[in-house]
Design an enzyme around this catalytic site. Structure first.
Site, mmCIF file in Angstrom:
data_model
loop_
_atom_site.group_PDB
_atom_site.id
_atom_site.type_symbol
_atom_site.label_atom_id
_atom_site.label_comp_id
_atom_site.label_asym_id
_atom_site.label_seq_id
_atom_site.Cartn_x
_atom_site.Cartn_y
_atom_site.Cartn_z
ATOM 1 C CB ALA A 149 10.859 93.183 73.357
ATOM 2 C CG ASN B 194 32.776 59.407 47.735
ATOM 3 O OD1 ASN B 194 33.369 60.325 48.287
ATOM 4 N ND2 ASN B 194 31.788 58.761 48.329
ATOM 5 C CE LYS C 262 18.335 55.752 52.685
ATOM 6 N NZ LYS C 262 18.785 56.612 51.562
ATOM 7 C CB VAL D 229 27.533 62.902 59.926
ATOM 8 C CG1 VAL D 229 27.794 63.967 60.974
ATOM 9 C CG2 VAL D 229 27.940 61.536 60.456
ATOM 10 C CD GLU E 143 28.593 58.477 56.200
ATOM 11 O OE1 GLU E 143 27.889 58.964 57.113
ATOM 12 O OE2 GLU E 143 28.456 58.762 55.000
ATOM 13 C CG HIS F 247 31.732 61.246 56.742
ATOM 14 N ND1 HIS F 247 32.737 60.777 55.924
ATOM 15 C CD2 HIS F 247 32.333 61.522 57.938
ATOM 16 C CE1 HIS F 247 33.879 60.767 56.585
ATOM 17 N NE2 HIS F 247 33.661 61.206 57.811
ATOM 18 C CD GLN F 248 24.776 61.198 50.894
ATOM 19 O OE1 GLN F 248 24.645 61.864 49.876
ATOM 20 N NE2 GLN F 248 24.775 59.874 50.876
ATOM 21 C CB THR G 165 8.408 84.050 70.023
ATOM 22 O OG1 THR G 165 7.216 84.506 70.672
ATOM 23 C CG2 THR G 165 8.024 83.280 68.766
ATOM 24 N NE ARG H 239 1.271 95.128 72.141
ATOM 25 C CZ ARG H 239 1.271 94.306 71.089
ATOM 26 N NH1 ARG H 239 1.859 93.101 71.190
ATOM 27 N NH2 ARG H 239 0.714 94.667 69.955
ATOM 28 C CE1 TYR I 14 21.059 59.494 57.560
ATOM 29 C CE2 TYR I 14 20.357 57.319 56.817
ATOM 30 C CZ TYR I 14 20.994 58.525 56.569
ATOM 31 O OH TYR I 14 21.566 58.763 55.359
ATOM 32 C CE1 TYR J 89 1.111 91.224 78.720
ATOM 33 C CE2 TYR J 89 1.560 92.774 76.947
ATOM 34 C CZ TYR J 89 0.921 91.642 77.412
ATOM 35 O OH TYR J 89 0.088 90.938 76.585
ATOM 36 N NE ARG K 41 28.824 63.618 50.796
ATOM 37 C CZ ARG K 41 28.391 62.842 49.814
ATOM 38 N NH1 ARG K 41 27.378 63.226 49.054
ATOM 39 N NH2 ARG K 41 28.977 61.671 49.593
ATOM 40 C CG HIS K 42 34.489 63.235 52.495
ATOM 41 N ND1 HIS K 42 34.545 62.645 51.247
ATOM 42 C CD2 HIS K 42 33.558 62.543 53.184
ATOM 43 C CE1 HIS K 42 33.696 61.642 51.185
ATOM 44 N NE2 HIS K 42 33.083 61.550 52.342
ATOM 45 N NE ARG L 123 34.730 59.092 53.646
ATOM 46 C CZ ARG L 123 34.672 57.991 54.373
ATOM 47 N NH1 ARG L 123 35.780 57.292 54.576
ATOM 48 N NH2 ARG L 123 33.524 57.574 54.889
#
Length: 757
Positions: A365, A577, A672, A712, A643, A709-710, A369, A509, A683, A513, A570-571, A622
């Site tokens: 706890a 576009n 790509k 990013v 971008e 942007h797309q 993890t 428990r 990328y 420990y 996105r903008h 943009r």
């Protein structure tokens, strides 16, 4: 001899004649590119071109056209020839740059280019500087038919890209104190429903939903307890690990599940007192590291990549570097600093430092993890092959999930043996995976005694470098919250109908420990003390060096569990576009301006009680224009959020790239992720420049709206959703849609809002 290339339509082909005639009727024009190359350039001599109409109109050297430098050795001049002047008569000459000395004209006859075809033999351009010295240039001539419509489109894009930005006067950090005059009337058509849930749309199957799943269940499936030699992939499928091929026959070793013999090293024989030296960092003690061969290296270099192939031409390169099929898999799928550091560490570091094991230490706890899951996600995103091995998952598969607190008593020999057994199984699986190409293993367990940690260090000798990561929390409020979450989510209490009974069992428990817990004082370690709240705390580092361990420390310093939303969008739609052009820096279309006002209304409603929130944009207009209607929040421009750089393809459509640069189009289509635009980015390059953004998003304790942007946003989203690198270029990030990432103690959750079609 020099080389010269040109497009030469086949005059004997009837189809070729028809094509020429059709181009002539359509007003097709000839695009000519002249290039000269010389690696022994005279810096004071500039190549020029002169000749008859339509180049200059006279053979006057003073009116010659200057060629532009394309690279250190190449000069280029390109132009369009009208249909009525398709015969070019020209020569090259060299002009002094700083004085009025005579020009040097190339030797030999004039060059004649008729309708795109070079007449006569291709030849070098020879310039006699004096009686004894002749300067040679290779000549490249290329001619293509270009439609006037293509020329007009290219010119229009060129003009638009060089228009002054409409956001030039906006500083990098700004805040709108209130709405602009007339904003209310403008926002009438951009008003939103009072209930934002009206705009929620289903998230894709790759959404970030780790917060809905117990973190330990998302770790690696133990191959020792499923099928021999099988690791689970992240998509739930299985990949063979210990199979061999004999000819065309693949032979897999038979499965051994519970009948396997597990040898647990005797920790009392590990690291005798004579092998202990005093650490110079914080004065604790750590085992003496071995030197490998005669390298004489005594520094932990962190994790590295496989050794490089020794070049046949590099006989002076004395280091024996080998790159086989096994070590290729350990190469980081990364660019820039990550790749460079991995190669350097590999070449300089000991063999076992090719692989890094982060061994968690801490009481239950304390967020072990959760910390392991975040670190795994970060390292995978950077390009390192990383897996999370949770010993609790091994225990549940081997001995069942319904173990009471008595199973975890230190004076229970059967329980101790069973827990050491599954820890050894998990460590053996992790080492086997590393030998097959894995780089970083996260070993998630309490590992609360020195005896257990010595066992792990013995198993790791010669296989990997161990760094202990100890999480310490003294805040009773946070511990109580974590305990209750554990009872709600852990499979250990899935069949316990009484919450209070489960709570009491887990606290018992935990007490078992605490009785035997021994803080880490050996080896290389990182201690995180009261860091989870994000409000201070302490971090201690001992015997840590190398690029990747340093990045891990930096990441852990900036991470915390404070719940807050991160909004990605996105903008608004831009003019490029609408035209299908990539890159550029155009303003918003009418639809994009409408979205900017809708987004402002959304942010006002969603973050009305979050005055500490901030708006991040790129430096392109943009995104800045999309954020401009948002008031009351600071706005910060990030160059890193720009971008992906399309290089020479900036401003083109994909159809134009396919038509004019078919090889580039096919290369991008094949990969790509790694494809880099000529003079642009890939990328992987984008991921490298986004690392500071990720670190700052982890460090922020208030909501952040990222307008970018797309490409990013694909890279940013893949971090939170823990998607494989090869999926990044294909992640769906539509226009006029907000992706809300909710970060907190239960992990990452996602919600999407679509404000416009």
């Amino acid at each position: 001899m020099g080389t010269s290339t040109s497009k030469n339509p086949d005059s004997s082909s009837h189809g070729g004649e028809e094509r020429e005639e059709s181009l002539d009727h359509a007003g097709g024009q000839l695009y000519v590119s002249l290039k000269m190359e010389n690696y022994r350039l005279k810096g004071e001599l500039i190549p020029h071109v002169y000749g008859s109409v339509p180049l200059v109109g006279s053979w006057d050297c003073s009116k010659a056209l200057s060629m532009e430098r394309e690279s250190t050795s190449m000069w280029e001049l390109s132009f369009v020839v009208p249909p009525n002047h398709e015969t070019l008569d020209f020569k090259f000459l060299l002009k002094p740059k700083y004085n009025n000395a005579p020009c040097i004209v190339e030797e030999g006859p004039n060059r004649l280019l008729t309708r795109g075809t070079l007449q006569g033999d291709a030849r070098l351009a020879l310039f006699r500087l004096n009686a004894d010295e002749v300067l040679e240039y290779r000549v490249f001539i290329k001619a293509d038919r270009v439609s006037p419509f293509d020329l007009a489109a290219s010119w229009r894009a060129y003009q638009e890209n060089f228009q002054p930005s409409t956001v030039r006067g906006i500083p990098d950090v700004s805040i709108n104190a209130g709405p602009e005059t007339g904003a209310e009337s403008q926002n009438g058509s951009a008003s939103l429903e009072l209930d934002l849930e009206h705009y929620v749309v289903p998230a894709p199957t790759t959404s970030a939903t780790s917060g809905l799943v117990y973190a330990a269940n998302m770790t690696e499936t133990p191959r020792s307890l499923t099928r021999s030699g099988v690791f689970s992939n992240r998509d739930g499928s299985f990949a063979s690990a210990n199979s061999c091929k004999e000819g065309s026959l693949s032979v897999e070793r038979p499965a051994i599940i519970k009948e396997m013999e597990v040898i647990v090293p005797d920790p009392t024989k590990v690291y005798p007192n004579s092998g202990i030296v005093e650490s110079k960092s914080v004065g604790t003690f750590s085992p003496l590291q071995k030197q490998e061969g005669q390298r004489g290296l005594f520094v932990d270099r962190g994790v590295g990549s496989p050794r490089l192939v020794k070049s046949a031409s590099a006989s002076a390169f004395a280091t024996d570097l080998k790159l086989n099929s096994e070590s290729k898999n350990a190469m980081p799928a990364a660019a820039g600093a990550v790749a460079a550091a991995a190669v350097a560490d590999q070449m300089l570091g000991p063999k076992e430092d090719r692989h890094l094991a982060i061994v968690l230490v801490g009481l239950p706890a304390r967020g072990k993890t959760f910390t392991a899951a975040k670190l795994t996600r970060y390292l995978r995103w950077l390009g390192h092959e990383t897996k999370h091995f949770n010993v609790g998952k091994y225990r549940r598969l081997k001995h069942g999930a319904n173990q009471s607190a008595d199973f975890f008593r230190a004076d229970n020999p059967e329980g101790m043996e069973a827990r050491n057994e599954v820890a050894a199984l998990a460590m053996d699986d992790m080492i086997s995976w590393m030998q097959e190409g894995g780089q970083v293993g996260i070993f998630d367990a309490t590992n609360s005694t020195r005896k257990r940690r010595n066992m792990l260090m013995k198993m790791a000798e010669g296989n990997c470098k161990i760094i202990f990561l100890e999480t310490i929390c003294n805040d009773e409020r946070i511990i109580e919250r974590n305990i209750r979450l554990k009872i709600q989510q852990s499979p250990d209490y899935a069949e316990e109908p009484d919450f209070e009974a489960g709570l009491q069992d887990f606290k018992t428990r935990l007490l078992n420990y605490e009785k035997v817990y021994e803080p880490v004082e050996e080896g290389s370690y990182i201690k995180m003390i009261d860091m989870v709240s994000g409000q201070g705390g302490q971090i201690q580092v001992n015997n840590i060096s190398g690029y990747l361990p340093g990045r891990i420390v930096f990441f852990l310093v900036n991470t915390h569990l404070t719940p807050r939303p991160i909004l990605l969008t996105r903008h608004g739609e831009s003019r490029d576009n609408v035209r299908g052009r990539i890159g550029g820096d155009t303003a918003l279309s009418d639809a994009g301006e409408l979205y900017s006002r809708k987004l402002a209304n959304f942010v006002e409603k969603r973050l009305k009680n979050e005055r500490a929130a901030s708006i991040w944009t790129s430096t392109l207009q943009r995104t800045i224009l999309t954020a401009s209607p948002i008031v009351g929040f600071p706005k910060i421009q990030w160059r890193a959020l720009d971008e992906i750089n399309a290089g020479v393809c900036d401003g083109m459509t994909y159809e134009e790239i396919k038509k004019n640069m078919p090889e580039e189009y096919e290369s991008r289509k094949k990969d790509k992720l790694r494809y880099r635009y000529p003079r642009g980015e890939s990328y992987l390059d984008v991921i490298q420049r986004l690392e500071p953004v990720i670190i700052e998003l982890e460090r922020q304790r208030a909501p952040v709206v990222v307008i970018s942007h797309q490409a990013v946003l694909r890279a940013l989203y893949s971090y939170f959703a823990d998607r494989p690198l090869n999926e990044i270029p294909h992640i769906e990030v539509p226009l006029h849609t907000i992706i809300e990432i909710q970060m907190g103690v239960t992990g990452v959750q996602e919600k999407r809002y679509k404000l416009m079609d």
